[in-house]
Structure formats: C-alpha cells, structure tokens
Design a protein around this motif. Structure first.
Motif, short mmCIF file in Angstrom:
data_model
loop_
_atom_site.label_atom_id
_atom_site.label_comp_id
_atom_site.label_asym_id
_atom_site.label_seq_id
_atom_site.Cartn_x
_atom_site.Cartn_y
_atom_site.Cartn_z
N LEU A 97 45.17 36.89 33.61
CA LEU A 97 44.78 36.50 34.97
C LEU A 97 46.06 36.23 35.75
CD1 LEU A 97 41.85 34.10 34.00
CD2 LEU A 97 41.66 36.41 34.95
N LYS A 140 26.74 37.10 39.29
CA LYS A 140 28.19 37.31 39.14
C LYS A 140 28.82 36.16 38.37
CE LYS A 140 29.13 39.98 43.30
NZ LYS A 140 29.53 39.80 44.70
N ARG A 157 31.61 36.52 29.76
CA ARG A 157 32.73 37.23 29.15
C ARG A 157 33.99 36.38 28.98
NH1 ARG A 157 33.21 40.53 34.36
NH2 ARG A 157 34.89 39.50 35.48
N THR A 158 33.98 35.16 29.52
CA THR A 158 35.19 34.33 29.41
C THR A 158 35.12 33.43 28.17
OG1 THR A 158 35.35 34.31 31.81
CG2 THR A 158 36.63 32.65 30.63
N SER A 163 39.97 29.79 35.61
CA SER A 163 39.83 31.16 35.09
C SER A 163 38.52 31.81 35.52
CB SER A 163 39.89 31.14 33.55
OG SER A 163 41.13 30.61 33.14
N ILE A 164 37.48 31.02 35.64
CA ILE A 164 36.21 31.56 36.13
C ILE A 164 36.37 31.98 37.60
CG2 ILE A 164 33.77 31.01 36.62
CD1 ILE A 164 34.43 31.23 33.59
N VAL A 194 30.59 36.45 34.59
CA VAL A 194 31.97 36.02 34.32
C VAL A 194 31.98 34.95 33.22
CG1 VAL A 194 33.93 34.77 35.31
CG2 VAL A 194 32.93 36.69 36.54
N ASN A 212 46.32 36.33 39.22
CA ASN A 212 46.09 35.93 40.62
C ASN A 212 45.93 34.42 40.76
OD1 ASN A 212 43.66 35.94 39.24
ND2 ASN A 212 42.45 36.56 41.01
N ALA A 235 39.08 32.72 39.22
CA ALA A 235 40.05 33.81 39.39
C ALA A 235 39.42 35.18 39.19
CB ALA A 235 41.22 33.62 38.42
N GLN A 236 38.30 35.22 38.51
CA GLN A 236 37.62 36.50 38.29
C GLN A 236 36.60 36.80 39.39
OE1 GLN A 236 36.69 37.15 33.89
NE2 GLN A 236 37.31 35.00 33.90
N LEU A 237 36.47 35.86 40.33
CA LEU A 237 35.46 36.01 41.38
C LEU A 237 36.04 36.05 42.80
CD1 LEU A 237 32.96 33.52 39.74
CD2 LEU A 237 32.46 35.93 40.17
#
Ligand code: SAH
Length: 220
Positions: free
Chosen positions: A134, A33, A40-41, A103-104, A37, A136, A106-108
């Motif tokens: 993003l 996971k 793609r970031t 940012s990493i 992430v 959240n 926040a996607q997890l």
C-alpha cells in the motif's frame, strides 16, 4: 524468521475470514466495496502472533502501549459512514494504531494521510503498509488534535480515538462538502458522530454508542 504470511492458515485462513464477513452483514454492514476490501485484507498481520488466531473474531484486541485494534464491525461501520453516497479522494485518519483501518481506507480512496502520537506503533504500522504494497499512505508522528495543517483541506477525516469535544482544527481542515466521522464523549462511552461541512456551517448526526480509547494530547 518470518512466520506470519498474508494468506494465513487454519484460524487465519480465507474460510475464517468469510465467517467474519457474514457476521458483518448480519450486523447491518451493506457496503459491498467495504466488505470486499475487508475480506481480502489479512487482519492477523496487524496483531501480535500470539493473538493471530483471534484476528478474525469480531472483537477489539490489544496492540501494546495500552492501545487496541478496533473491532472489525466498527471499522466497517465508520468506513461505510464515510463512503455512503460520497467518494472522498484525500482522507485524513487520526490514530493510526496498528494501521488496520488505514489499510482498509487506502484500498478505497486515492490517498490516506494518517497521524499517530506513539512513534513505536507508527513504525510497526509502516512496515505493514509496505508488506501489503500500500503505497498511497502518508504518515506523520504527531498529535492529531491539530490535524495535518499543510496537507489540508481533506475530503474526509476519520478519527479512531475519542475526544470529549470535536477539535476545532479538524473542522477547519475539512473541505466544503467534506465529512468527519468521530467518536465523541467521555472515557467510557462515546457516540459516533458524522459531521458534514456545508460552506461555513456544520451538520451533525449522532449514530450509535461506541467505546474507543481516548484521544490524548502530545506525542511519545
Ligand atoms: N485505527 C486503529 C485504532 C487504533 S486505537 C485500528 O485500525 O485499529 C487509537 C489510536 O489513536 C492509538 O494508537 C492511539 O495512540 C492514537 N491516538 C490517541 N490520541 C491521539 C492523538 N492525539 N493523535 C494521534 N493519535 C492518537
């Protein structure tokens, strides 16, 4: 004029990013996971345009104000330590910097609370969060030694600057079963430490040696 784009070209292209992911695997990162992430970031939008071509090298880079964007391996490592057999929902990050680690994360996880003491860096980071859609992430311009009292407790806390000793406030703001990942040591060398809160006692495990900028006091 807007020159940076999210997809990137040449040295910031998807192929270049794949090379970085292969390197992270080679260095022992196995959390799929986290790797997905990071693949793609776009890291190039977190650094100055003059450094964009180096954004997918596995190295720390300057971000101004005497600070650095962490090495991708370290971001992958700390994120993996936080998430191993654990699914934190609310995470506090101390040391937003350019906002890449934020940012990493926040996607997890569901929500990221991030605190930075340098206002100018935080302003730039907030623009990047919007650019990446993003929503959240909650930010605060403050001294992270004090955590974020009125949002506590947190399931996990990640600190990306190094204190000589773990700040008490951070331990207190950790929920039961919660995890803190933090580099601890002198200005030049620190050790990554994982702390797990078990009711009223804390378990500590020391991991590898690292080199972070110091955790300072006050805000500017
Ligand atoms: N997370 C960043 C790393 C930034 S470097 C990344 O993804 O690359 C560490 C950051 O911690 C710097 O921006 C520095 O200003 C900040 N910092 C240092 N001491 C701090 C403190 N007491 N409170 C909040 N931020 C702090």
């Amino acid at each position: 004029m807007e020159i940076t784009n999210l997809d990137g070209i040449g040295m910031t292209s998807q192929r270049t990013r794949e090379r970085l992911i292969r390197q992270l695997r080679k260095e022992g990162i196995t959390n799929e996971k986290v790797l997905a992430v990071m693949r793609r970031t776009p890291r190039h939008i977190f650094v100055d345009e003059a450094l964009a071509s180096r954004a997918y090298e596995n190295t720390a880079l300057p971000i101004g104000h005497g600070q650095t964007i962490s090495q991708p391996y370290i971001v992958a490592k700390m994120t993996s330590m936080l998430l191993a057999d654990f699914a934190p929902k609310r995470v506090l990050e101390v040391g937003t910097g350019c906002g890449y680690q934020t940012s990493i994360l926040a996607q997890l996880v569901d929500e990221v609370y991030t605190v930075e003491r340098i206002a100018a860096l935080l302003q730039q980071a907030k623009k990047r969060f919007r650019k990446l859609h993003l929503y959240n992430i909650k930010t605060q311009h403050a001294d992270g030694n004090w955590g974020w009292e009125n949002q506590a407790p947190f399931d996990a806390i990640l600190v990306t600057a190094a204190p000589q000793q773990v700040p008490e406030s951070l331990l207190r703001q950790l929920d039961y079963g919660g995890r803190l990942v933090i580099p601890v040591g002198s200005a030049h060398q620190q050790r990554l430490r994982l702390i797990v809160r078990r009711a009223e006692h804390f378990e500590r495990v020391d991991d590898e040696f690292v080199s972070f900028v110091p955790l300072l006091s006050g805000k500017v």
